[in-house]
Design a protein around this motif. Structure first.
Motif, PDB file in Angstrom:
ATOM      1  N   ARG A 196       0.833  -1.233  -0.084  1.00 17.08           N
ATOM      2  CA  ARG A 196       0.234  -0.023  -0.254  1.00 17.08           C
ATOM      3  C   ARG A 196       0.438   1.589  -0.247  1.00 17.08           C
ATOM      4  NH1 ARG A 196      -2.941  -3.254  -0.962  1.00 17.08           N
ATOM      5  NH2 ARG A 196      -5.840  -3.421  -0.422  1.00 17.08           N
ATOM      6  N   THR A 197       0.510   2.177  -0.283  1.00 16.13           N
ATOM      7  CA  THR A 197       0.574   3.419  -0.379  1.00 16.13           C
ATOM      8  C   THR A 197       0.594   3.977   1.405  1.00 16.13           C
ATOM      9  OG1 THR A 197      -1.232   4.925  -1.550  1.00 16.13           O
ATOM     10  CG2 THR A 197       1.059   4.019  -2.721  1.00 16.13           C
ATOM     11  N   LYS A 198       1.304   5.020   1.331  1.00 13.16           N
ATOM     12  CA  LYS A 198       0.724   6.245   3.082  1.00 13.16           C
ATOM     13  C   LYS A 198      -0.867   6.733   2.331  1.00 13.16           C
ATOM     14  CE  LYS A 198       5.044   7.198   4.788  1.00 13.16           C
ATOM     15  NZ  LYS A 198       5.667   8.060   5.609  1.00 13.16           N
TER      16      LYS A 198
ATOM     17  N   ASN B 192       8.405   5.160   7.760  1.00 12.98           N
ATOM     18  CA  ASN B 192       9.219   4.982   7.014  1.00 12.98           C
ATOM     19  C   ASN B 192       8.548   3.499   5.595  1.00 12.98           C
ATOM     20  OD1 ASN B 192      11.369   6.167   8.015  1.00 12.98           O
ATOM     21  ND2 ASN B 192      11.357   4.254   9.881  1.00 12.98           N
ATOM     22  N   TYR B 193       9.279   3.856   5.041  1.00 14.18           N
ATOM     23  CA  TYR B 193       8.677   2.838   3.642  1.00 14.18           C
ATOM     24  C   TYR B 193       9.577   1.674   4.180  1.00 14.18           C
ATOM     25  CZ  TYR B 193       6.524   6.971   1.623  1.00 14.18           C
ATOM     26  OH  TYR B 193       6.240   8.118   0.881  1.00 14.18           O
TER      27      TYR B 193
ATOM     28  N   VAL C 233       4.673   1.659   0.159  1.00 17.61           N
ATOM     29  CA  VAL C 233       5.638   1.717  -0.980  1.00 17.61           C
ATOM     30  C   VAL C 233       5.184   3.447  -1.132  1.00 17.61           C
ATOM     31  CG1 VAL C 233       5.692   0.021  -2.254  1.00 17.61           C
ATOM     32  CG2 VAL C 233       3.975   1.244  -2.835  1.00 17.61           C
ATOM     33  N   GLU C 234       6.008   4.709  -1.934  1.00 18.47           N
ATOM     34  CA  GLU C 234       6.215   5.464  -1.977  1.00 18.47           C
ATOM     35  C   GLU C 234       4.707   5.640  -3.320  1.00 18.47           C
ATOM     36  OE1 GLU C 234       8.942   8.243  -2.397  1.00 18.47           O
ATOM     37  OE2 GLU C 234      10.278   7.087  -2.030  1.00 18.47           O
ATOM     38  N   GLU C 235       5.260   4.522  -4.263  1.00 14.15           N
ATOM     39  CA  GLU C 235       3.988   4.329  -5.453  1.00 14.15           C
ATOM     40  C   GLU C 235       3.628   2.695  -6.046  1.00 14.15           C
ATOM     41  OE1 GLU C 235       5.049   6.954  -8.603  1.00 14.15           O
ATOM     42  OE2 GLU C 235       7.301   5.169  -9.429  1.00 14.15           O
TER      43      GLU C 235
END
Length: 418
Positions: free
Chosen positions: A122-124, A156-157, A183-185
Protein backbone atom coordinates in the motif's frame (compact mmCIF):
# COMPACT_ATOMS: atom_id res chain seq x y z
CA UNK A 1 -75.12 -39.06 89.50
CA UNK A 2 -72.14 -36.77 89.78
CA UNK A 3 -69.91 -39.78 90.00
CA UNK A 4 -71.22 -41.16 86.69
CA UNK A 5 -70.73 -37.81 85.01
CA UNK A 6 -67.19 -37.57 86.24
CA UNK A 7 -66.51 -41.13 85.07
CA UNK A 8 -67.83 -40.36 81.59
CA UNK A 9 -65.79 -37.19 81.39
CA UNK A 10 -62.67 -39.08 82.42
CA UNK A 11 -63.24 -41.75 79.77
CA UNK A 12 -63.84 -39.11 77.09
CA UNK A 13 -60.69 -37.24 78.04
CA UNK A 14 -58.71 -40.48 78.00
CA UNK A 15 -60.00 -41.33 74.53
CA UNK A 16 -59.05 -37.88 73.23
CA UNK A 17 -55.52 -38.21 74.62
CA UNK A 18 -55.20 -41.68 73.17
CA UNK A 19 -56.45 -40.52 69.77
CA UNK A 20 -54.08 -37.55 69.84
CA UNK A 21 -51.21 -39.81 70.79
CA UNK A 22 -52.00 -42.23 67.97
CA UNK A 23 -52.31 -39.37 65.50
CA UNK A 24 -48.95 -37.97 66.56
CA UNK A 25 -47.30 -41.36 66.26
CA UNK A 26 -48.85 -41.85 62.81
CA UNK A 27 -47.75 -38.41 61.64
CA UNK A 28 -44.22 -39.03 62.84
CA UNK A 29 -44.20 -42.41 61.11
CA UNK A 30 -45.43 -40.89 57.86
CA UNK A 31 -42.83 -38.11 58.13
CA UNK A 32 -40.06 -40.57 58.76
CA UNK A 33 -41.25 -42.73 55.88
CA UNK A 34 -41.36 -39.76 53.52
CA UNK A 35 -37.97 -38.59 54.70
CA UNK A 36 -36.57 -42.06 54.15
CA UNK A 37 -38.06 -42.30 50.68
CA UNK A 38 -36.84 -38.79 49.87
CA UNK A 39 -33.40 -39.61 51.14
CA UNK A 40 -33.42 -42.77 49.07
CA UNK A 41 -34.40 -40.93 45.91
CA UNK A 42 -31.90 -38.16 46.60
CA UNK A 43 -29.17 -40.71 47.08
CA UNK A 44 -30.25 -42.58 43.95
CA UNK A 45 -30.43 -39.32 41.90
CA UNK A 46 -26.75 -38.58 42.33
CA UNK A 47 -25.85 -42.06 41.18
CA UNK A 48 -28.07 -42.00 38.13
CA UNK A 49 -27.15 -38.75 36.36
CA UNK A 50 -24.49 -36.08 36.14
CA UNK A 51 -25.75 -32.83 37.53
CA UNK A 52 -23.81 -30.90 34.87
CA UNK A 53 -22.77 -31.87 31.35
CA UNK A 54 -20.11 -29.76 29.60
CA UNK A 55 -20.00 -29.40 25.79
CA UNK A 56 -17.90 -27.25 23.46
CA UNK A 57 -19.60 -24.40 21.65
CA UNK A 58 -21.36 -25.72 18.56
CA UNK A 59 -21.01 -29.33 19.70
CA UNK A 60 -23.67 -32.03 19.90
CA UNK A 61 -25.34 -33.15 23.12
CA UNK A 62 -27.77 -36.03 23.80
CA UNK A 63 -29.97 -36.78 26.80
CA UNK A 64 -28.00 -39.98 27.40
CA UNK A 65 -24.86 -37.88 27.91
CA UNK A 66 -26.27 -36.98 31.35
CA UNK A 67 -26.69 -40.62 32.44
CA UNK A 68 -23.99 -42.35 34.41
CA UNK A 69 -25.17 -45.69 33.06
CA UNK A 70 -24.58 -45.56 29.31
CA UNK A 71 -26.84 -48.58 28.75
CA UNK A 72 -29.93 -46.65 29.90
CA UNK A 73 -32.22 -44.72 27.57
CA UNK A 74 -33.13 -41.08 28.04
CA UNK A 75 -34.86 -38.17 26.33
CA UNK A 76 -35.16 -34.49 27.08
CA UNK A 77 -38.41 -33.20 28.55
CA UNK A 78 -40.73 -31.52 26.02
CA UNK A 79 -40.11 -28.07 27.51
CA UNK A 80 -36.31 -28.39 27.25
CA UNK A 81 -34.75 -26.28 24.49
CA UNK A 82 -31.26 -27.48 23.58
CA UNK A 83 -28.81 -25.03 22.02
CA UNK A 84 -25.02 -25.03 21.93
CA UNK A 85 -24.69 -21.96 19.74
CA UNK A 86 -24.06 -19.64 22.68
CA UNK A 87 -21.78 -20.08 25.68
CA UNK A 88 -23.54 -20.28 29.06
CA UNK A 89 -25.28 -22.59 31.54
CA UNK A 90 -28.80 -23.86 30.77
CA UNK A 91 -31.38 -25.88 32.77
CA UNK A 92 -32.47 -29.09 31.04
CA UNK A 93 -34.93 -31.83 31.95
CA UNK A 94 -33.87 -35.43 31.39
CA UNK A 95 -36.35 -38.32 31.43
CA UNK A 96 -35.05 -41.81 32.05
CA UNK A 97 -38.01 -43.95 33.07
CA UNK A 98 -39.35 -43.88 35.69
CA UNK A 99 -37.49 -40.76 36.81
CA UNK A 100 -37.24 -37.17 35.63
CA UNK A 101 -34.14 -35.15 36.50
CA UNK A 102 -33.25 -31.49 36.38
CA UNK A 103 -29.66 -30.98 35.20
CA UNK A 104 -27.39 -28.25 33.89
CA UNK A 105 -25.95 -27.99 30.38
CA UNK A 106 -22.75 -25.95 30.38
CA UNK A 107 -21.67 -24.69 26.93
CA UNK A 108 -18.01 -23.62 26.92
CA UNK A 109 -16.06 -21.79 24.22
CA UNK A 110 -12.38 -22.75 24.50
CA UNK A 111 -11.35 -22.95 20.82
CA UNK A 112 -9.71 -19.90 19.24
CA UNK A 113 -10.80 -18.62 15.82
CA UNK A 114 -9.16 -19.95 12.65
CA UNK A 115 -7.32 -17.17 10.85
CA UNK A 116 -5.51 -16.89 7.52
CA UNK A 117 -3.75 -13.64 6.61
CA UNK A 118 -2.00 -12.20 3.56
CA UNK A 119 0.70 -9.63 2.89
CA UNK A 120 -0.27 -6.26 1.44
CA UNK A 121 1.39 -3.50 -0.53
CA UNK A 122 0.00 0.00 0.00
CA UNK A 123 0.89 3.67 -0.24
CA UNK A 124 0.61 6.08 2.68
CA UNK A 125 -2.59 7.40 1.14
CA UNK A 126 -4.22 3.99 1.53
CA UNK A 127 -3.26 2.73 4.98
CA UNK A 128 -5.02 -0.63 5.54
CA UNK A 129 -6.99 -1.73 8.58
CA UNK A 130 -6.49 -5.05 10.33
CA UNK A 131 -9.34 -6.69 8.39
CA UNK A 132 -7.64 -5.88 5.08
CA UNK A 133 -4.93 -8.43 5.91
CA UNK A 134 -7.48 -11.21 6.48
CA UNK A 135 -7.98 -13.83 3.79
CA UNK A 136 -10.29 -15.97 5.89
CA UNK A 137 -11.50 -16.05 9.50
CA UNK A 138 -14.00 -18.38 11.15
CA UNK A 139 -15.20 -19.30 14.62
CA UNK A 140 -18.00 -21.43 16.04
CA UNK A 141 -19.49 -18.39 17.75
CA UNK A 142 -19.69 -16.39 14.53
CA UNK A 143 -18.57 -13.37 16.55
CA UNK A 144 -14.94 -12.45 15.82
CA UNK A 145 -13.15 -9.15 16.30
CA UNK A 146 -10.02 -8.51 14.21
CA UNK A 147 -7.45 -5.94 15.28
CA UNK A 148 -3.72 -5.13 15.32
CA UNK A 149 -1.72 -6.60 18.18
CA UNK A 150 0.25 -3.37 18.44
CA UNK A 151 -0.20 0.01 16.81
CA UNK A 152 1.64 0.39 13.51
CA UNK A 153 4.09 3.10 12.56
CA UNK A 154 3.98 4.35 8.98
CA UNK A 155 6.89 6.78 9.21
CA UNK A 156 9.22 4.83 6.91
CA UNK A 157 8.75 3.08 3.59
CA UNK A 158 9.57 -0.58 3.23
CA UNK A 159 8.35 -3.84 4.71
CA UNK A 160 6.60 -3.48 8.07
CA UNK A 161 5.87 -6.58 10.19
CA UNK A 162 2.24 -6.78 11.30
CA UNK A 163 0.55 -8.97 13.92
CA UNK A 164 -3.14 -9.60 13.27
CA UNK A 165 -5.34 -10.79 16.15
CA UNK A 166 -8.68 -12.57 15.79
CA UNK A 167 -10.59 -12.74 19.11
CA UNK A 168 -13.97 -14.34 19.76
CA UNK A 169 -16.56 -13.31 22.35
CA UNK A 170 -15.09 -15.66 24.96
CA UNK A 171 -11.64 -14.10 24.74
CA UNK A 172 -9.97 -16.87 22.73
CA UNK A 173 -7.32 -15.37 20.46
CA UNK A 174 -5.38 -16.34 17.35
CA UNK A 175 -2.39 -14.23 16.29
CA UNK A 176 -0.88 -14.40 12.79
CA UNK A 177 2.04 -12.52 11.24
CA UNK A 178 1.78 -10.58 8.00
CA UNK A 179 3.81 -7.94 6.18
CA UNK A 180 2.81 -4.50 4.96
CA UNK A 181 4.99 -3.30 2.10
CA UNK A 182 4.68 0.48 2.30
CA UNK A 183 5.66 2.07 -1.04
CA UNK A 184 5.74 5.59 -2.41
CA UNK A 185 3.88 4.53 -5.54
CA UNK A 186 2.30 1.37 -6.84
CA UNK A 187 4.26 -1.30 -8.67
CA UNK A 188 2.84 -1.98 -12.14
CA UNK A 189 5.65 -4.22 -13.39
CA UNK A 190 4.72 -7.93 -13.49
CA UNK A 191 7.06 -10.68 -12.29
CA UNK A 192 9.09 -12.67 -14.81
CA UNK A 193 8.94 -16.46 -15.14
CA UNK A 194 12.08 -18.05 -16.53
CA UNK A 195 14.15 -21.17 -16.25
CA UNK A 196 13.61 -24.73 -17.42
CA UNK A 197 10.00 -24.62 -18.55
CA UNK A 198 10.42 -27.53 -20.99
CA UNK A 199 10.97 -30.99 -19.54
CA UNK A 200 11.30 -34.61 -20.64
CA UNK A 201 9.50 -37.22 -18.53
CA UNK A 202 9.35 -40.99 -18.80
CA UNK A 203 5.98 -42.73 -19.16
CA UNK A 204 4.46 -43.59 -15.79
CA UNK A 205 6.82 -41.44 -13.74
CA UNK A 206 5.97 -38.30 -11.80
CA UNK A 207 7.03 -34.89 -13.07
CA UNK A 208 8.52 -32.07 -11.02
CA UNK A 209 7.05 -29.24 -13.07
CA UNK A 210 8.43 -26.45 -10.86
CA UNK A 211 11.99 -27.77 -10.79
CA UNK A 212 14.36 -25.31 -12.44
CA UNK A 213 11.64 -22.65 -12.84
CA UNK A 214 12.51 -19.25 -11.36
CA UNK A 215 10.34 -16.18 -10.70
CA UNK A 216 11.89 -12.73 -10.32
CA UNK A 217 10.19 -9.44 -9.53
CA UNK A 218 11.24 -5.83 -9.14
CA UNK A 219 9.67 -5.60 -5.66
CA UNK A 220 8.63 -8.94 -4.19
CA UNK A 221 11.28 -11.52 -3.35
CA UNK A 222 9.22 -14.62 -2.62
CA UNK A 223 6.70 -15.26 -5.38
CA UNK A 224 5.56 -18.83 -5.89
CA UNK A 225 4.96 -20.09 -9.40
CA UNK A 226 1.67 -21.88 -10.05
CA UNK A 227 1.41 -24.69 -12.61
CA UNK A 228 -1.57 -25.82 -14.65
CA UNK A 229 -0.69 -29.33 -15.82
CA UNK A 230 -4.28 -30.51 -16.27
CA UNK A 231 -3.69 -31.38 -19.93
CA UNK A 232 -0.61 -33.54 -19.30
CA UNK A 233 -1.02 -37.33 -19.47
CA UNK A 234 2.07 -38.89 -17.94
CA UNK A 235 0.94 -42.36 -18.98
CA UNK A 236 0.81 -41.64 -22.71
CA UNK A 237 3.82 -40.66 -24.87
CA UNK A 238 3.52 -37.26 -26.53
CA UNK A 239 4.09 -33.53 -26.16
CA UNK A 240 1.92 -31.54 -23.77
CA UNK A 241 1.62 -27.89 -22.78
CA UNK A 242 1.77 -26.67 -19.19
CA UNK A 243 0.93 -23.12 -18.11
CA UNK A 244 3.07 -21.35 -15.51
CA UNK A 245 1.67 -18.27 -13.75
CA UNK A 246 3.11 -15.95 -11.12
CA UNK A 247 1.47 -13.00 -9.37
CA UNK A 248 3.09 -10.33 -7.21
CA UNK A 249 1.56 -8.62 -4.17
CA UNK A 250 0.05 -5.89 -6.35
CA UNK A 251 -1.74 -8.38 -8.58
CA UNK A 252 0.63 -8.03 -11.55
CA UNK A 253 0.79 -11.39 -13.32
CA UNK A 254 3.09 -13.17 -15.75
CA UNK A 255 2.17 -16.24 -17.80
CA UNK A 256 4.49 -18.63 -19.59
CA UNK A 257 4.09 -21.90 -21.46
CA UNK A 258 6.26 -24.98 -21.14
CA UNK A 259 6.49 -28.17 -23.18
CA UNK A 260 6.40 -31.51 -21.40
CA UNK A 261 7.59 -34.41 -23.55
CA UNK A 262 6.53 -37.84 -22.29
CA UNK A 263 8.65 -40.66 -23.74
CA UNK A 264 8.91 -44.42 -23.38
CA UNK A 265 11.69 -45.55 -21.08
CA UNK A 266 13.99 -47.98 -22.90
CA UNK A 267 16.48 -48.35 -20.05
CA UNK A 268 15.86 -48.04 -16.33
CA UNK A 269 17.88 -46.00 -13.86
CA UNK A 270 18.88 -49.24 -12.14
CA UNK A 271 20.46 -50.52 -15.37
CA UNK A 272 22.36 -47.29 -16.01
CA UNK A 273 23.43 -46.80 -12.40
CA UNK A 274 24.71 -50.38 -12.19
CA UNK A 275 27.06 -49.64 -15.10
CA UNK A 276 28.09 -46.34 -13.49
CA UNK A 277 28.79 -48.00 -10.13
CA UNK A 278 31.19 -50.48 -11.74
CA UNK A 279 33.26 -47.61 -13.11
CA UNK A 280 33.13 -45.56 -9.91
CA UNK A 281 34.36 -48.55 -7.89
CA UNK A 282 37.63 -48.37 -9.86
CA UNK A 283 38.21 -44.60 -9.94
CA UNK A 284 36.77 -43.23 -6.67
CA UNK A 285 38.63 -43.52 -3.36
CA UNK A 286 37.01 -43.10 0.09
CA UNK A 287 39.11 -40.07 1.06
CA UNK A 288 38.35 -38.07 -2.10
CA UNK A 289 36.64 -34.69 -1.93
CA UNK A 290 33.76 -33.91 -4.29
CA UNK A 291 36.17 -31.90 -6.40
CA UNK A 292 38.56 -34.88 -6.66
CA UNK A 293 35.69 -37.24 -7.50
CA UNK A 294 34.42 -34.92 -10.23
CA UNK A 295 37.93 -34.61 -11.68
CA UNK A 296 38.38 -38.40 -11.69
CA UNK A 297 35.07 -38.75 -13.55
CA UNK A 298 36.10 -36.10 -16.08
CA UNK A 299 39.44 -37.83 -16.73
CA UNK A 300 37.78 -41.25 -17.13
CA UNK A 301 35.21 -39.97 -19.66
CA UNK A 302 37.85 -38.14 -21.67
CA UNK A 303 40.01 -41.26 -21.80
CA UNK A 304 37.35 -43.93 -22.37
CA UNK A 305 34.57 -42.47 -24.55
CA UNK A 306 35.23 -41.86 -28.24
CA UNK A 307 33.40 -39.30 -30.36
CA UNK A 308 30.86 -40.33 -33.02
CA UNK A 309 27.77 -38.64 -34.45
CA UNK A 310 24.32 -39.42 -33.07
CA UNK A 311 20.84 -37.96 -33.44
CA UNK A 312 19.13 -39.52 -30.42
CA UNK A 313 19.00 -36.70 -27.87
CA UNK A 314 15.70 -37.03 -26.01
CA UNK A 315 16.42 -39.76 -23.44
CA UNK A 316 19.41 -39.20 -21.16
CA UNK A 317 19.19 -42.73 -19.73
CA UNK A 318 19.49 -44.17 -23.23
CA UNK A 319 22.32 -41.74 -23.99
CA UNK A 320 24.17 -42.84 -20.85
CA UNK A 321 23.51 -46.54 -21.45
CA UNK A 322 24.74 -46.35 -25.05
CA UNK A 323 27.80 -44.35 -24.02
CA UNK A 324 28.72 -46.70 -21.17
CA UNK A 325 28.23 -49.89 -23.21
CA UNK A 326 29.42 -48.77 -26.67
CA UNK A 327 32.07 -46.40 -25.28
CA UNK A 328 31.40 -43.80 -27.98
CA UNK A 329 28.86 -41.14 -28.90
CA UNK A 330 28.34 -37.42 -29.44
CA UNK A 331 28.09 -34.55 -26.95
CA UNK A 332 24.74 -35.85 -25.68
CA UNK A 333 26.29 -39.21 -24.78
CA UNK A 334 29.24 -37.47 -23.09
CA UNK A 335 26.81 -35.33 -21.11
CA UNK A 336 24.58 -38.31 -20.20
CA UNK A 337 27.51 -40.50 -19.07
CA UNK A 338 28.77 -37.62 -16.95
CA UNK A 339 25.31 -37.12 -15.44
CA UNK A 340 25.08 -40.81 -14.47
CA UNK A 341 28.56 -40.91 -12.91
CA UNK A 342 28.22 -37.57 -11.10
CA UNK A 343 24.81 -38.51 -9.71
CA UNK A 344 25.99 -41.87 -8.39
CA UNK A 345 29.07 -40.22 -6.88
CA UNK A 346 26.77 -37.89 -4.92
CA UNK A 347 27.87 -34.71 -6.69
CA UNK A 348 25.22 -32.06 -7.24
CA UNK A 349 24.72 -31.55 -10.97
CA UNK A 350 22.24 -30.04 -13.42
CA UNK A 351 21.77 -30.11 -17.20
CA UNK A 352 22.53 -27.28 -19.60
CA UNK A 353 22.54 -26.82 -23.37
CA UNK A 354 23.21 -24.09 -25.90
CA UNK A 355 20.52 -22.19 -27.74
CA UNK A 356 20.18 -24.57 -30.70
CA UNK A 357 20.62 -23.48 -34.30
CA UNK A 358 19.79 -25.23 -37.55
CA UNK A 359 23.25 -26.79 -37.68
CA UNK A 360 24.45 -26.99 -34.10
CA UNK A 361 23.42 -28.31 -30.69
CA UNK A 362 25.50 -28.97 -27.59
CA UNK A 363 24.91 -30.42 -24.09
CA UNK A 364 26.96 -30.37 -20.89
CA UNK A 365 26.53 -30.12 -17.10
CA UNK A 366 27.03 -27.71 -14.24
CA UNK A 367 28.28 -29.07 -10.92
CA UNK A 368 28.54 -27.77 -7.36
CA UNK A 369 31.36 -29.18 -5.23
CA UNK A 370 30.74 -26.75 -2.40
CA UNK A 371 32.08 -23.57 -4.02
CA UNK A 372 29.11 -22.70 -6.20
CA UNK A 373 28.25 -23.74 -9.72
CA UNK A 374 30.97 -24.57 -12.27
CA UNK A 375 30.71 -25.82 -15.84
CA UNK A 376 31.53 -29.48 -16.56
CA UNK A 377 31.92 -30.29 -20.28
CA UNK A 378 33.56 -33.62 -21.14
CA UNK A 379 33.05 -33.48 -24.90
CA UNK A 380 36.42 -33.25 -26.73
CA UNK A 381 36.90 -30.28 -29.06
CA UNK A 382 39.10 -29.65 -32.09
CA UNK A 383 40.75 -26.97 -30.00
CA UNK A 384 42.92 -29.20 -27.82
CA UNK A 385 43.60 -26.34 -25.42
CA UNK A 386 40.01 -26.42 -24.18
CA UNK A 387 39.64 -27.92 -20.73
CA UNK A 388 36.00 -28.39 -19.80
CA UNK A 389 36.47 -29.24 -16.13
CA UNK A 390 35.35 -26.89 -13.34
CA UNK A 391 35.16 -23.74 -15.48
CA UNK A 392 33.71 -20.53 -14.11
CA UNK A 393 30.90 -18.98 -16.09
CA UNK A 394 33.01 -15.93 -16.83
CA UNK A 395 35.83 -18.01 -18.32
CA UNK A 396 33.49 -20.22 -20.35
CA UNK A 397 31.65 -17.22 -21.80
CA UNK A 398 34.96 -15.65 -22.76
CA UNK A 399 35.92 -18.88 -24.55
CA UNK A 400 32.47 -19.12 -26.16
CA UNK A 401 32.66 -15.60 -27.55
CA UNK A 402 36.02 -16.38 -29.13
CA UNK A 403 34.81 -19.69 -30.63
CA UNK A 404 31.64 -18.90 -32.54
CA UNK A 405 29.45 -18.81 -29.41
CA UNK A 406 30.16 -22.46 -28.69
CA UNK A 407 28.43 -22.37 -25.28
CA UNK A 408 25.82 -19.67 -25.83
CA UNK A 409 23.10 -20.81 -23.43
CA UNK A 410 19.81 -19.15 -22.50
CA UNK A 411 20.36 -17.31 -19.21
CA UNK A 412 16.64 -16.91 -18.65
CA UNK A 413 16.27 -20.68 -18.82
CA UNK A 414 19.43 -21.67 -16.96
CA UNK A 415 19.72 -19.29 -14.03
CA UNK A 416 22.60 -20.93 -12.14
CA UNK A 417 24.93 -17.96 -12.61
CA UNK A 418 22.47 -15.05 -12.60
Amino acid sequence: MDRDVRRKRHKSKYKRKRTSRLFTIGAVAIFLACAGVGAYFYHDYSHRVYSTCVVELGGDVKATDFLRDASKKAVFTPDTVITTEYAGTYKVGVVSEPFTYECNLEVDDTIAPELTVKDLTRTKEEIPGAKDFVEEVSDASGDVTVYFQTALSFDNYGKIPVEIVAEDGSGNKTVKNATLNLVEEYDIIPPVIEGQLDKIVYVGQSASFKSGVVVTDNVDSDIQVQVDSSHVDLNTPGEYTVIYTAEDSMGNMDLAEGKITVIEQLYTEDQVYALADEILADIIKPDMSDYDKAHAIYVWIQGNIGYSESTDRDDWLKGAYDGLTNRHGDCYNYFAVGKALLTRAGIKNEDIEIIPTATRHHFWSVIDCGEGWRHFDCTPRHDKSFKGFYITDEDLMAYSNEHYRSHNYDREKYTYFN
